[in-house]
Design an enzyme around this catalytic site. Structure first.
Site, PDB file in Angstrom:
ATOM      1  N   GLU A 195      -3.996   1.446  -6.154  1.00 32.18           N
ATOM      2  CA  GLU A 195      -3.061   0.450  -6.678  1.00 32.18           C
ATOM      3  C   GLU A 195      -3.043   0.593  -8.194  1.00 32.18           C
ATOM      4  OE1 GLU A 195      -0.953  -1.067  -5.120  1.00 32.18           O
ATOM      5  OE2 GLU A 195      -1.668  -1.480  -3.095  1.00 32.18           O
ATOM      6  N   CYS A 216       0.865  -1.164   0.000  1.00 38.85           N
ATOM      7  CA  CYS A 216       0.000   0.000   0.000  1.00 38.85           C
ATOM      8  C   CYS A 216       0.903   1.215   0.000  1.00 38.85           C
ATOM      9  CB  CYS A 216      -0.920   0.012   1.223  1.00 38.85           C
ATOM     10  SG  CYS A 216      -1.956   1.500   1.329  1.00 38.85           S
TER      11      CYS A 216
END
Length: 231
Positions: A105, A2
């Site tokens: 992402e 992340c």
């Protein structure tokens, strides 16, 4: 991993959500592109109440010779954190919540990497599981840092990336914050992929690729064939 996320709510909304009575945070504005090494809002429990404060994203262990090691510790793999020297003690006693309302992402496509924003279907705030530490320089300067725990992706995220942040269910947040819980075996059941049925993902502008960009347009859905190439 992340590596970028969003927190677009007000300070007042955060305080209500996490039952914060008062805070030393001087100012907060909605953020649309939170990046590593920045100061991020986190929630800890001091044994009596929840507290909201800022930590630098990128954990620096107290025994480290150089704070730059934080750039290598933005994330901690939940499966191995209990056995890693940098994360073992924080997992036992220094756990925090990292509020967010979405994370980014990048999905591989034939035309290049497409940034995707993943949120709850409800668009509500959620808490990523974090760890924190304090590093003290030889001159006595204190540096408070954090990392985000990751896990294997659920069915929604797996076509996009091979990892995702650990998102805690609201009913598990206080257990995670409870410093009297030092048996990490009791915490492992919390460190699982969040239900894909409760998440959604959509493409956003390539402008999110630059940390200098931080505006509401970054979270607007984009049609891939109309997206401007801004990288």
């Amino acid at each position: 991993m992340c590596g970028r996320y969003t927190l677009t709510v007000t300070l007042e909304e955060l305080m209500v959500r996490y039952m914060i009575g008062e805070t030393m945070v001087p100012f907060h504005r909605p953020k649309y592109n939170i990046a590593p090494s920045q100061l991020v809002l986190t929630v800890i429990n001091d044994g009596e109440r929840n507290r909201l404060g800022e930590l630098k994203w990128g954990l620096v262990p107290p025994w480290s010779d150089n704070p730059k090691v934080g750039f290598q510790m933005l994330n901690a793999r939940s499966e191995t954190a209990a056995s890693k020297p940098a994360f073992q003690k924080p997992l036992q006693r220094k756990r925090c919540l990292i509020p967010a309302d979405g994370f980014y992402e990048w999905k591989a496509t034939p035309s290049g990497k497409q940034p995707m924003r993943i949120t709850l279907r409800s668009k509500a705030l959620f808490s990523m599981a974090g760890l924190y530490e304090t590093w003290i320089s030889p001159e006595g300067t204190r540096l408070n840092t954090c990392t985000i725990l990751t896990t294997v992706p659920n069915m929604l995220v797996s076509p996009i990336h091979d990892r995702m942040p650990v998102i805690l269910r609201p009913e598990d947040e206080q257990l995670w914050l409870d410093r009297s819980v030092t048996d990490t075996a009791l915490l492992m059941p919390l460190l699982v992929p969040y239900s894909s049925d409760e998440l959604e993902a959509y493409p956003v502008s390539a402008a999110v690729g630059s940390v200098s960009n931080d505006e509401p347009t970054l979270i607007e859905p984009r049609k891939v064939d109309e997206q401007l190439e801004l990288w």
